[in-house]
Design an enzyme around this catalytic site. Sequence first.
Site, PDB file in Angstrom:
ATOM      1  N   THR A 116       5.493  36.633   1.029  1.00 50.46           N
ATOM      2  CA  THR A 116       4.218  37.212   0.604  1.00 50.46           C
ATOM      3  C   THR A 116       3.134  36.144   0.519  1.00 50.46           C
ATOM      4  O   THR A 116       2.017  36.329   1.017  1.00 50.46           O
ATOM      5  CB  THR A 116       4.369  37.897  -0.770  1.00 50.46           C
ATOM      6  OG1 THR A 116       5.375  38.912  -0.687  1.00 50.46           O
ATOM      7  CG2 THR A 116       3.059  38.547  -1.196  1.00 50.46           C
ATOM      8  N   ASP A 119      -2.658  41.269  -1.228  1.00 52.63           N
ATOM      9  CA  ASP A 119      -3.232  42.068  -0.135  1.00 52.63           C
ATOM     10  C   ASP A 119      -4.752  42.099  -0.221  1.00 52.63           C
ATOM     11  O   ASP A 119      -5.453  42.085   0.797  1.00 52.63           O
ATOM     12  CB  ASP A 119      -2.705  43.508  -0.186  1.00 52.63           C
ATOM     13  CG  ASP A 119      -1.315  43.634   0.413  1.00 52.63           C
ATOM     14  OD1 ASP A 119      -0.849  42.667   1.049  1.00 52.63           O
ATOM     15  OD2 ASP A 119      -0.696  44.703   0.238  1.00 52.63           O
TER      16      ASP A 119
END
Length: 207
Positions: A31, A90
């Site tokens: 991530t 994100d």
Amino acid sequence: MLEHFRAGWAKVMNPIADALLRAHVTPDVVTWIGTIGAVLMALICFPQGWLWQGPWLVTLFIFSDSLDGNMARKLGRHSQWGSFLDSTLDRFGDAAIFTGVALYFAGPGNSVLWTAMACAALVFGMATSYVRAKAESLALEAKVGIATRADRLLVSLVAIEITGLARVGAFPHWCVVALPIALCYLTLAGAITVVQRMVAVRRACES
């Protein structure tokens, strides 16, 4: 639109996820690497006018959005922390793309109008994500809307690529309008999606 293809895409990512797990790479590491890479590529390539190279490099790192969740499921981990980290990072990746586009129009693109439009697309994109997150914090659902995150990424990156190829002569020159058209669409679609989600939450609160 693209949300319907997530299951199929997850199967494509399975071999890569397996290889990373065998190498003892954790989902959180994937991530972080994906986000940092996407942010750097967007903020380096787009402001410099490297519009046909940038989308490929950004997309390469955005693949981690599918990989980290896939890896977590294989490990049997469905932690709140992992979900929070993924969702939070994100937003940085999304913001970097539109910030890079705004900087392009403020520099090589030389357009105050499209600089402002890129900023507007960024604001509405962030707003759609916030509305959903706030609704979920109230135990409500707000996934409706014509412009999901996956849709916004596809439209923006494809439009940047087309404009970049047109600028170097690979496409007809009139194709340079792809990015301005995409910014108009994303701004409008973002505004509509915010309204759709607010209406959905209002109805859920009243039911």
